[in-house]
Write a protein that holds these residues in place. Structure first.
Motif, short mmCIF file in Angstrom:
data_model
loop_
_atom_site.label_atom_id
_atom_site.label_comp_id
_atom_site.label_asym_id
_atom_site.label_seq_id
_atom_site.Cartn_x
_atom_site.Cartn_y
_atom_site.Cartn_z
N ASP A 103 -5.99 4.28 11.55
CA ASP A 103 -6.06 2.91 12.08
C ASP A 103 -7.45 2.32 11.85
O ASP A 103 -7.59 1.16 11.44
CB ASP A 103 -5.72 2.92 13.57
CG ASP A 103 -5.59 1.51 14.15
OD1 ASP A 103 -5.00 0.64 13.48
OD2 ASP A 103 -6.09 1.28 15.27
N TYR A 120 -7.87 1.51 8.14
CA TYR A 120 -7.11 0.31 7.79
C TYR A 120 -7.80 -0.95 8.28
O TYR A 120 -7.86 -1.96 7.57
CB TYR A 120 -5.69 0.40 8.36
CG TYR A 120 -4.73 1.21 7.49
CD1 TYR A 120 -5.22 2.13 6.56
CD2 TYR A 120 -3.37 1.07 7.59
CE1 TYR A 120 -4.37 2.87 5.77
CE2 TYR A 120 -2.49 1.80 6.79
CZ TYR A 120 -3.00 2.71 5.88
OH TYR A 120 -2.15 3.43 5.09
N GLU A 173 -9.08 -3.89 5.79
CA GLU A 173 -8.57 -5.26 5.96
C GLU A 173 -9.69 -6.26 6.16
O GLU A 173 -9.58 -7.43 5.79
CB GLU A 173 -7.57 -5.30 7.13
CG GLU A 173 -6.23 -4.65 6.77
CD GLU A 173 -5.25 -4.64 7.91
OE1 GLU A 173 -5.63 -5.02 9.04
OE2 GLU A 173 -4.09 -4.22 7.69
N TYR A 203 5.33 3.86 7.83
CA TYR A 203 4.27 4.78 7.37
C TYR A 203 4.88 6.17 7.31
O TYR A 203 5.41 6.67 8.31
CB TYR A 203 3.09 4.76 8.34
CG TYR A 203 2.00 5.76 8.04
CD1 TYR A 203 0.87 5.39 7.31
CD2 TYR A 203 2.08 7.08 8.47
CE1 TYR A 203 -0.14 6.31 7.04
CE2 TYR A 203 1.09 8.00 8.20
CZ TYR A 203 -0.01 7.61 7.47
OH TYR A 203 -1.02 8.53 7.19
N SER A 221 -3.97 7.69 2.89
CA SER A 221 -3.52 6.51 3.64
C SER A 221 -4.24 5.26 3.17
O SER A 221 -3.63 4.19 3.01
CB SER A 221 -3.75 6.73 5.15
OG SER A 221 -3.07 7.86 5.62
N ALA A 222 -5.55 5.40 2.96
CA ALA A 222 -6.34 4.26 2.50
C ALA A 222 -5.92 3.81 1.11
O ALA A 222 -5.81 2.62 0.82
CB ALA A 222 -7.82 4.63 2.51
N LEU A 228 -2.78 1.79 1.25
CA LEU A 228 -3.04 0.41 1.69
C LEU A 228 -3.64 -0.42 0.57
O LEU A 228 -3.25 -1.57 0.36
CB LEU A 228 -3.97 0.41 2.91
CG LEU A 228 -4.29 -0.98 3.48
CD1 LEU A 228 -3.03 -1.67 3.98
CD2 LEU A 228 -5.32 -0.87 4.60
#
Length: 522
Positions: free
Chosen positions: A431, A434, A438, A450, A489-490, A493
C-alpha cells in the motif's frame, strides 16, 4: 488413411470477451502468433463492428498471420459484415463468420421475429458475405435447443446461399453427447446438400460436456471443432483445444482422425494465454494442469518406476513440458541460455538474447539458481514492455513496522524524460509503495483485484503479481515479476499506469480526429 478435423480457435473472440480486462492489440498479436505456431487451421480473432479497438486488433492480426486463416465474427447484418470484410481485407485469404439465433426461445424472445424472417436474414447475410470472400461460415446460434425440422431447413438454405462451413453450436451447453451426436447425425441424414459444406461444432461447458459433445459430433461426421486454449470463454467456458488435440492424438488408433496441431506447443501456448488473460489454470485441469503428470499414490509411483505407461497415457514431453529443469547460475554463458531457449521451443526471433541475458544475470545474483521456468517468466515480462512506456520504476525502498502497522515507501520513477521521487505511508509495504508511485504519476486508478502467485518452486521462486484496475470506465490488467513481492507489486502497478497512459493518448487522438471531421463538414 486417417481423416482430418479442422481446428478453429476462438480464444481471441469468445475467450477474450469473458475476461475481466480486455487484451491490448500487442497482447492479442502475441496470442495469435502462438496459435499460428501451434498449428490451428482457423483463428477467430474478434468482432470488428463492436469497437474501434477490436477492429484494429483484427486488422493487425490479419496483416501478420500467414499460416493460419484469420476469421472475424459478424451478426447477420450488412454493417457487421462490412466491418469484418474491411478489417480482414489486408489478408490474402480470410473467413467471415456470420450468425443468427435459430432456437424458438431466441427467435421469439430475443429477435421477436418469425422463423421465416430469421431464415431470410440468414440467407441474405451469407449471400452478402460471399461478395467479399468464398470462405463464409454460418452459425445457427443455440442450435442445441432448435427444433430439428427448423435446424435442417436453416442449414439447407445457408448452404444453398453459399456458406462453405455450417456451425452447429451448443450455445448454452445444454445437450448431452448422445443427444448432440444425434443432432449431427440427423443433419447428415436429412439435409440434401450437406456434402457441399464442412459441418462444424461449437460447444460450451455449462454442464462440463463441451469436449465430450464435440467428440460425439466428430464421430457422426462433423469435421471442424471450435475451441479455445484452456477452455476459456463465456460463463463456464468453451471446448478446450488442448483436450481435443490430445484426444485425437492419443486415441488415433480408435478414431482414425487427426489434426494439424503441433502438440509440443501446447504447454507454452497454454501458459501464455493464462498469463496474458490473468486466468490461472486449475491444478487438476486435463493436459495442462500442474498435477496433470503428477503421481502421489504409492502404488502409482511404484508402477511408474517400473514402466511409465502403467499410469501415463501420454508424456509431458508430448505437450512440450520438459521434465529436466537445468540449473543455471551467474557463471552460465550466453550459449547456455540460448541452448535452453531452443530446447524449450523458442526461436531467436521470439526474444532479445542480450536483454534476456542481462535480466538472467540480475536474477541469478539475487536467487543463485535459475531454472527453465525462470527464463520463460523473464521472456514473458520482457514481452510486456514497450518502447513508448511513459513510466519506469527506477528505485523502490520500503520500510515496514509490524508493531505499529504503518509502512513507508520511497519511489523513484522515470516519467517521460524526468526522474521524480516521492515518499508515502500506507497500511503495509505494498500500500505504501502504491501510494508513493501514484504521487509520482498523478494517475488516479482504482485497483479492483490483486493476486499474488509463485513462478517456480521453493523459497526462491519468483513472485508474480497480477492486478486488475479500473480507469475512466475501462479495466486494465497489469503483471509484475520479481524475487521480492513488493517489487513485483510495484512493477504490476507501473504496467497498468503505462496502459492507462496509452489509453488516454488514443482517446485524445480520436477526439482530435472527431473535431477535424466536424470542422471539415461545416
Amino acid at each position: 488413411m486417417s481423416d482430418r478435423v479442422i481446428i478453429f480457435d476462438t480464444t481471441l473472440r469468445d475467450g477474450e470477451q469473458a475476461l475481466a480486462a480486455s487484451l491490448t492489440v500487442k497482447e492479442k498479436l502475441q496470442i495469435a502468433l502462438a496459435l499460428e505456431r501451434l498449428g490451428v487451421d482457423v483463428m477467430e480473432v474478434g468482432f470488428p463492428v463492436s469497437s474501434p479497438g477490436d477492429f484494429e486488433s483484427v486488422q493487425t492480426i490479419a496483416k501478420t498471420i500467414k499460416n493460419s486463416r484469420v476469421c472475424a465474427l459478424s451478426r447477420a447484418l450488412q454493417k457487421d459484415i462490412d466491418a469484418a470484410a474491411q478489417a480482414l481485407s489486408v489478408a490474402e485469404q480470410f473467413r467471415i463468420h456470420t450468425f443468427i439465433s435459430t432456437s424458438t426461445i431466441h427467435v421469439e424472445s430475443k429477435l421477436k421475429r418469425s422463423f421465416d424472417d430469421v431464415l431470410d436474414m440468414a440467407v441474405g447475410a451469407v449471400q452478402y458475405a460471399r461478395q467479399f470472400t468464398d470462405d463464409v461460415e454460418f452459425s445457427c446460434e443455440d442450435a442445441g435447443r432448435t427444433p430439428i425440422d427448423n435446424l435442417c431447413r436453416m442449414v439447407e438454405h445457408a448452404i444453398k446461399a453459399g456458406a462453405s462451413t455450417i456451425n452447429i453450436p451448443d450455445t448454452v451447453g445444454y445437450t448431452v453427447p448422445s443427444e448432440f451426436g444425434g443432432i449431427i447425425q440427423t443433419l447428415f441424414n436429412r439435409v440434401p446438400n450437406i456434402d457441399q459444406a464442412v459441418i462444424s461444432v461449437h460447444c460450451h461447458d455449462d454442464l462440463g460436456l463441451s469436449v465430450a459433445n464435440s467428440i460425439a459430433a466428430v464421430e457422426q461426421g462433423a469435421r471442424q471443432i471450435e475451441c479455445t486454449i484452456n477452455g476459456i470463454g463465456e460463463r463456464a467456458g468453451n471446448c478446450s483445444l488442448e483436450e481435443i488435440a490430445m484426444i485425437l492424438a492419443t486415441r488415433k488408433g480408435l478414431m482414425n482422425i487427426e489434426s494439424n496441431i503441433n502438440a509440443k506447443e501446447i504447454h507454452r501456448t497454454s501458459s501464455l494465454v493464462s498469463q496474458l488473460c490473468n486466468m490461472p489454470i486449475q491444478a487438476n485441469k486435463a493436459i495442462v494442469g500442474s498435477n496433470a503428470f503428477s503421481h502421489s499414490s504409492g502404488i502409482h509411483q511404484d508402477g511408474m518406476l517400473k514402466a511409465k505407461n502403467t499410469y501415463e497415457i501420454m508424456t509431458p514431453e508430448s505437450i512440450g513440458l520438459n521434465r529436466n529443469n537445468l540449473n543455471m547460475t551467474s557463471r552460465s554463458g550466453r550459449h547456455v541460455i540460448k541452448h535452453r531457449m531452443e530446447e524449450m521451443g523458442y526461436k531467436a526471433s521470439d526474444y532479445d538474447l542480450d536483454s534476456l541475458y542481462e535480466q538472467f544475470l540480475k536474477l541469478a545474483d539475487k536467487k543463485g539458481q535459475v531454472f527453465d521456468y525462470d527464463l520463460e517468466a523473464l521472456v514473458f515480462i520482457e514481452s510486456q514492455s514497450q518502447d513508448d512506456d511513459q513510466y519506469q520504476l527506477q528505485h523502490l525502498m520500503v520500510h515496514s513496522d509490524s508493531t505499529e502497522g504503518i509502512a513507508t515507501a520511497t519511489a523513484k520513477v522515470m516519467v517521460g524524460d524526468q526522474v521524480l521521487t516521492e515518499a508515502a505511508t500506507g497500511n503495509g509495504p505494498v500500500d505504501a509503495a502504491y501510494n508513493a508511485i501514484e504521487r509520482t504519476t498523478k494517475r488516479d486508478i482504482d485497483i479492483t483485484s490483486y493476486q499474488l502467485g509463485a513462478k517456480g518452486e521453493g523459497q526462491n521462486a519468483l513472485g508474480q503479481v497480477d492486478i486488475t484496475a479500473s480507469y475512466k470506465g475501462q479495466r486494465f490488467h497489469g503483471v509484475g515479476l520479481a524475487t521480492d513481492v513488493v517489487e513485483a507489486s510495484a512493477q504490476a502497478l507501473i504496467n497498468v499506469m503505462n496502459l492507462t497512459y496509452r489509453a488516454d493518448k488514443v482517446a485524445d487522438y480520436k477526439q482530435q480526429k472527431s473535431k477535424q471531421k466536424e470542422l471539415g463538414g461545416v
